[in-house]
Design a protein around this motif. Structure first.
Motif, PDB file in Angstrom:
ATOM      1  N   ARG A 100       0.822  -1.286   0.148  1.00  0.00           N
ATOM      2  CA  ARG A 100      -0.083  -0.038  -0.075  1.00  0.00           C
ATOM      3  C   ARG A 100       0.857   1.097  -0.077  1.00  0.00           C
ATOM      4  NH1 ARG A 100      -2.968  -3.257   4.033  1.00  0.00           N
ATOM      5  NH2 ARG A 100      -2.107  -2.011   5.550  1.00  0.00           N
ATOM      6  N   SER A 101       2.021   1.304   0.676  1.00  0.00           N
ATOM      7  CA  SER A 101       3.101   2.295   0.862  1.00  0.00           C
ATOM      8  C   SER A 101       3.503   2.665  -0.444  1.00  0.00           C
ATOM      9  CB  SER A 101       3.945   2.164   1.933  1.00  0.00           C
ATOM     10  OG  SER A 101       4.646   2.937   1.898  1.00  0.00           O
ATOM     11  N   ARG A 112      -8.444   2.263 -10.143  1.00  0.00           N
ATOM     12  CA  ARG A 112      -7.417   3.327 -10.462  1.00  0.00           C
ATOM     13  C   ARG A 112      -6.926   3.316 -11.845  1.00  0.00           C
ATOM     14  NH1 ARG A 112      -5.887   8.294  -9.649  1.00  0.00           N
ATOM     15  NH2 ARG A 112      -3.663   8.451  -9.911  1.00  0.00           N
ATOM     16  N   GLU A 119       2.939   5.187 -12.802  1.00  0.00           N
ATOM     17  CA  GLU A 119       2.129   4.387 -11.769  1.00  0.00           C
ATOM     18  C   GLU A 119       1.379   3.181 -12.434  1.00  0.00           C
ATOM     19  OE1 GLU A 119      -1.835   5.445  -9.022  1.00  0.00           O
ATOM     20  OE2 GLU A 119      -1.029   6.969 -10.360  1.00  0.00           O
ATOM     21  N   ARG A 165       1.108   4.137  -2.726  1.00  0.00           N
ATOM     22  CA  ARG A 165       0.605   5.466  -2.584  1.00  0.00           C
ATOM     23  C   ARG A 165       1.806   6.482  -2.742  1.00  0.00           C
ATOM     24  NH1 ARG A 165      -1.572   3.501   2.288  1.00  0.00           N
ATOM     25  NH2 ARG A 165       0.446   3.635   3.466  1.00  0.00           N
ATOM     26  N   TYR A 170       1.291   7.482  -6.685  1.00  0.00           N
ATOM     27  CA  TYR A 170       0.063   7.918  -6.949  1.00  0.00           C
ATOM     28  C   TYR A 170       0.337   9.273  -8.036  1.00  0.00           C
ATOM     29  CZ  TYR A 170      -4.867   9.474  -6.679  1.00  0.00           C
ATOM     30  OH  TYR A 170      -6.211   9.917  -6.879  1.00  0.00           O
TER      31      TYR A 170
END
Length: 289
Positions: free
Chosen positions: A113-114, A192, A125, A117, A120
């Motif tokens: 998750r880090s 996303r 990405e 992020r 982003y």
């Protein structure tokens, strides 16, 4: 026959069948390790004792293994294709130096998750999302086009690999027959990617694979996020899949492996959580009987 002549003919023949980056690896081993030792020698005169001494002289076990395997390829190709009647010195039980077990660094769920992020809104990405959520090889992720992704179903069709070979970017077919496959994205990744696409076509990122890898690393470092290489993102996906209870045969299929032992031996890191969860499941079974 001189050893260097056999090497030249071997590379010429193999170039017809092997991927460019594979050939580049063989050429590197021949140039850096084989020719400095065996150039000028008649291939038939090389003994197993000399070969063992040569292998023992390497400082790095990985280099010794690569050099020996390439040497063996040249010898056996020469005996088969050139009909050389000679003793095969590689059949004498040559002992390679022992390598330390390979344990790649992988992300846990929070680390992934880090990682995402930190990327982003980044130009890389989309490639990073597909890399870490599908366990793709670096070349596969960098070779994806928007047209390969069905954002209604989440299907991603792996049909090519972008590689940097001798400083040039080339597109090659997937590594094996099973590597040409379909994978399915998790729902959060589909959502996303829908937001990122905005009508785009062509490659997810036009940068070459080496530049993509460097810029992902730089973005993670700037954000203070956990980072692993794109190759270790592949290890990460396999390890998280096991933690989530996915069967090894499904993991091998998703990763495009020809057999399940490759996934087990090289890609899954035996983290404590995997072993503890297995014991909890067994404990529930035993105590409920």
């Amino acid at each position: 026959m001189l050893f260097e002549s056999a090497c030249d003919m071997y590379i010429t023949d193999r170039r017809k069948r092997l991927r460019m980056n594979t050939i580049e690896g063989y050429e590197s081993a021949i140039r850096c390790h084989l020719l400095p030792r065996w150039s000028g020698r008649e291939i038939e005169s090389i003994s197993d004792t000399e070969l063992q001494d040569w292998v023992d002289g390497f400082e790095l076990p990985g280099a010794a293994e690569k050099a020996f395997k390439t040497f063996r390829q040249v010898i056996r190709w020469s005996m088969r294709k050139l009909r050389l009647r000679m003793y095969d010195p590689t059949m004498a039980g040559i002992e390679l130096p022992k390598k330390q077990p390979y344990r790649p660094k992988v992300l846990d769920a929070a680390g992934e998750r880090s990682y995402l992020r930190a990327l982003y809104g980044h130009e890389c990405e989309a490639v990073a999302i597909c890399s870490v959520t599908l366990g793709l090889r670096r070349g596969e992720a960098c070779g994806l086009r928007w047209e390969d992704i069905d954002l209604r179903t989440g299907e991603v069709r792996v049909r090519r690999s972008r590689q940097v070979v001798s400083g040039e970017v080339v597109e090659v077919p997937p590594k094996t027959a099973k590597s040409a496959r379909s994978c399915w994205l998790p729902r959060f990744a589909v959502q996303r990617l829908k937001a990122i696409r905005n009508g785009a076509r062509g490659l997810l990122c036009e940068l070459d694979p080496d530049t993509v890898a460097r810029r992902i690393k730089a973005a993670c470092r700037r954000a203070g996020a956990e980072w692993v290489s794109m190759t270790s993102c592949r290890h990460t996906w396999a390890t998280l899949a096991v933690e989530a209870g996915v069967g090894i045969e499904t993991i091998a299929m998703m990763m495009g492996h020809s057999n399940i032992t490759t996934a087990y031996e090289h890609y899954i890191v035996p983290r404590p959580k995997i072993c503890k969860d297995a014991q909890k499941a067994i404990e529930r079974l035993v105590l409920s009987s």
